[in-house]
Design a protein around this motif. Structure first.
Motif, mmCIF file in Angstrom:
data_model
loop_
_atom_site.group_PDB
_atom_site.id
_atom_site.type_symbol
_atom_site.label_atom_id
_atom_site.label_comp_id
_atom_site.label_asym_id
_atom_site.label_seq_id
_atom_site.Cartn_x
_atom_site.Cartn_y
_atom_site.Cartn_z
ATOM 1 N N LEU A 89 0.824 -1.206 0.000
ATOM 2 C CA LEU A 89 0.000 0.000 0.000
ATOM 3 C C LEU A 89 0.863 1.263 0.000
ATOM 4 C CD1 LEU A 89 -2.933 -0.666 2.492
ATOM 5 C CD2 LEU A 89 -2.981 -0.706 0.008
ATOM 6 N N PRO A 90 0.480 2.297 -0.749
ATOM 7 C CA PRO A 90 1.184 3.582 -0.654
ATOM 8 C C PRO A 90 1.107 4.138 0.767
ATOM 9 C CG PRO A 90 -0.268 3.540 -2.568
ATOM 10 C CD PRO A 90 -0.589 2.321 -1.751
ATOM 11 N N TRP A 91 2.016 5.034 1.062
ATOM 12 C CA TRP A 91 2.145 5.592 2.412
ATOM 13 C C TRP A 91 0.829 6.139 2.934
ATOM 14 C CZ3 TRP A 91 5.971 6.134 6.112
ATOM 15 C CH2 TRP A 91 5.804 7.131 7.058
ATOM 16 N N ARG A 92 0.083 6.876 2.083
ATOM 17 C CA ARG A 92 -1.137 7.527 2.574
ATOM 18 C C ARG A 92 -2.201 6.504 2.972
ATOM 19 N NH1 ARG A 92 -2.657 10.304 -3.109
ATOM 20 N NH2 ARG A 92 -0.403 10.232 -3.244
ATOM 21 N N LEU A 93 -2.350 5.423 2.180
ATOM 22 C CA LEU A 93 -3.314 4.386 2.539
ATOM 23 C C LEU A 93 -2.844 3.591 3.751
ATOM 24 C CD1 LEU A 93 -4.553 2.901 -0.854
ATOM 25 C CD2 LEU A 93 -5.736 4.455 0.691
ATOM 26 N N GLY A 125 -3.446 16.186 -1.902
ATOM 27 C CA GLY A 125 -2.785 14.996 -2.384
ATOM 28 C C GLY A 125 -1.410 14.758 -1.800
ATOM 29 N N LEU A 126 -0.851 15.760 -1.106
ATOM 30 C CA LEU A 126 0.508 15.634 -0.561
ATOM 31 C C LEU A 126 0.573 16.010 0.913
ATOM 32 C CD1 LEU A 126 2.570 17.273 -3.468
ATOM 33 C CD2 LEU A 126 2.238 14.845 -3.040
ATOM 34 N N LEU A 163 6.046 16.413 -6.489
ATOM 35 C CA LEU A 163 6.427 17.655 -5.820
ATOM 36 C C LEU A 163 6.521 18.845 -6.767
ATOM 37 C CD1 LEU A 163 9.084 16.623 -3.146
ATOM 38 C CD2 LEU A 163 6.833 17.606 -2.759
ATOM 39 N N GLU A 164 7.267 18.688 -7.855
ATOM 40 C CA GLU A 164 7.515 19.827 -8.744
ATOM 41 C C GLU A 164 6.239 20.380 -9.358
ATOM 42 O OE1 GLU A 164 10.982 19.739 -11.440
ATOM 43 O OE2 GLU A 164 11.376 17.783 -10.546
ATOM 44 N N ASP A 165 5.304 19.493 -9.708
ATOM 45 C CA ASP A 165 4.079 19.935 -10.379
ATOM 46 C C ASP A 165 3.008 20.396 -9.401
ATOM 47 O OD1 ASP A 165 5.185 19.309 -12.867
ATOM 48 O OD2 ASP A 165 4.488 17.224 -12.739
ATOM 49 N N ALA A 166 2.961 19.814 -8.215
ATOM 50 C CA ALA A 166 1.857 20.083 -7.285
ATOM 51 C C ALA A 166 2.165 21.179 -6.268
ATOM 52 C CB ALA A 166 1.457 18.804 -6.555
ATOM 53 N N VAL A 167 3.442 21.445 -6.010
ATOM 54 C CA VAL A 167 3.827 22.411 -4.970
ATOM 55 C C VAL A 167 4.320 23.692 -5.616
ATOM 56 C CG1 VAL A 167 5.340 22.821 -2.998
ATOM 57 C CG2 VAL A 167 4.409 20.535 -3.398
#
Length: 490
Positions: free
Chosen positions: A165-169, A271-272, A303-307
């Motif tokens: 599972l990804p970290w968030r889940l 999302g982050l 990171l680069e696209d969302a932040v």
């Protein structure tokens, strides 16, 4: 074979390989065995288990009774309570265990112990002539809840151990562990046992349950939602090959830290927003913070696209017991970094004197290629000023870091009597620690920078992008940030 079946079988084979990963993905990692003061944490846990066994000892030899089954059941609740308490991430737990990495090792193993003891308890008859905890109806309801708690605990711990599972889940499922704990605790309070709920032993176990619930509330409600850390804003994002450099400016009282420590970064971006730990790469005399984030999963890939510059962030910390500098009298110091593991040493460069006749620390930086030598100009400037003695190992250039090449570079004395500090990939850190011990190093400092642990391959880059495309996932993330910050979604 039908040509139409080949693509399907090929896809199935590829999915199986992705799911199974490599053999090394299934080998659990272990932190170095603690010694000296760092044994206080494990000894404290053992002492609470021994203390909790005392009220059952007198009934173990009673014919027809199964006090042992009740004993392991209560010890399972104690183990779960400890996992919640250790998850708070306090300074005292770091001190007792010798670092947050060892705290989380204890946290994970206590989860495994809780599962084993609960299974043992369920297989037992648990019949004793004791004191009823509640009326028969409440006791029966508690037994029903315990039956639900058992498979729930098994499933959640299994999900926690497997890294699919990804970290968030994973964090979400981890938070659900309060459910089997609460159900098991209710069963214990209402069941018949060797002591009453308001006796001294009853109050002790009430304290155990209360500590677990309080630990959960402090971590999930307090530290993750209310007191999230020191406020910062994104000042700059600098892309590098295989990594992103994040610069932050404080929006209040800045964090205080020492070289070698790390902190949890909590971006207020849809999302982050889940926290991630990173070493602090800034001189402690400066108010801002710098993190070098290696691209390892879907979170770092976004990171680069969302932040954007100006986005809010919270920083929780600092944590870490990594001693960059030797204690006491000057001693030969060897720093060995792998890739982005250079970050804790960057925080120490400005605290070193220039050319002064004193032997500077030896910095070994092992990289895959020249592009992955992060902060190279900064490190080379420190070497030119006599602050460090610098040695690069470049795998693509035919000069990988091996035992032979390292010892040749260090000269006849090797690592004998040195204060050795290691930071980098887990596998590299482990074999270097063994080498340093064999070579007679005075001290070997390292932290296992894998607070999640577990086995199986990390599928964040496979599953994460699919989650990000789900409208509900983005809506929930924006709503969470909105509730925390007091402003509407973007």
């Amino acid at each position: 074979m039908d040509n139409d079946q080949r693509p399907a079988q090929s896809a199935l084979s590829g999915a199986t390989k992705t799911l199974l990963g490599r053999k090394s993905d299934w080998i659990p990692g272990f932190a170095p065995f603690p010694g000296g003061r760092n044994l206080l944490g494990p000894l404290l846990i053992i002492a609470t288990f021994a203390l909790s066994a005392l009220p059952f000892l007198g009934m173990l030899d009673q014919p027809g009774d199964d006090a042992l089954g009740l004993l392991v059941g209560t010890e399972s609740i104690l183990a779960m309570s400890w996992t919640f308490v250790l998850a708070i991430r306090t300074r005292w737990s770091e001190w007792l265990f010798g670092g947050l990495d060892r705290v989380y090792v204890a946290h994970r193993w206590l989860g495994v112990v809780a599962v084993v003891l609960m299974w043992w308890h369920i297989q037992s008859s648990n019949q004793v002539t004791g004191v009823p905890g509640a009326n028969p109806a409440a006791a029966e309801f508690g037994t029903t809840l315990a039956g639900i708690a058992e498979p729930t605990l098994y499933l959640l711990v299994l999900v926690s151990v497997l890294r699919w599972l990804p970290w968030r889940l994973w964090r979400l499922t981890h938070k659900l562990l309060i459910i089997p704990f609460g159900f098991a605790a209710y069963h214990m309070v209402t069941a018949e046992k060797p002591f009453g709920n308001f006796s001294a032993w009853g109050l002790w176990f009430g304290l155990v349950i209360a500590a677990g619930i309080l630990g959960y509330l402090i971590r999930v409600v307090g530290r993750d939602a209310i007191w999230r850390g020191s406020p910062y804003r994104i000042a700059e994002l600098i892309p590098h090959p295989g990594a992103v450099e994040i610069l932050l400016t404080p929006q209040g009282r800045p964090l205080s830290w020492k070289p070698g420590q790390f902190a949890f970064l909590k971006l207020q971006v849809p999302g982050l927003s889940e926290p991630h730990p990173f070493s602090i790469a800034t001189d402690p005399q400066r108010p801002g913070l710098r993190f070098m984030v290696r691209r390892l999963g879907d979170w770092t890939d976004q990171l680069e696209d969302a932040v954007a510059v100006g986005d809010r962030a919270f920083v929780e910390g600092p944590y870490g017991q990594l001693r960059i500098f030797p204690a006491g009298s000057p001693r030969r110091t060897v720093w060995i970094a792998g890739g982005v593991g250079i970050t804790p040493f960057l925080a120490a460069l400005q605290q070193l004197p220039g050319t002064s006749g004193q032997e500077p620390p030896i910095l070994i930086h092992a990289v895959r290629n020249e592009d992955s030598a992060h902060a190279r100009s900064e490190v080379e400037a420190a070497a030119a000023q006599g602050r460090i003695e610098l040695h690069y190992f470049d795998s693509d250039a035919g000069r990988p870091l091996t035992e032979q090449s390292l010892l040749q570079e260090l000269g006849p004395s090797g690592l004998r009597g040195a204060h050795v500090v290691l930071c980098g990939p887990v596998k590299m850190t482990r074999w270097l620690r063994r080498l340093a011990r064999r070579q007679g190093a005075k001290h070997v400092e390292s932290e296992i920078f894998d607070l999640r642990g577990g086995i199986a391959p990390d599928l964040s880059r496979v599953i994460g992008p699919q989650l990000n495309r789900m409208p509900l996932a983005r809506l929930l993330s924006e709503a969470r940030i909105w509730l925390r910050s007091g402003r509407g979604p973007n």
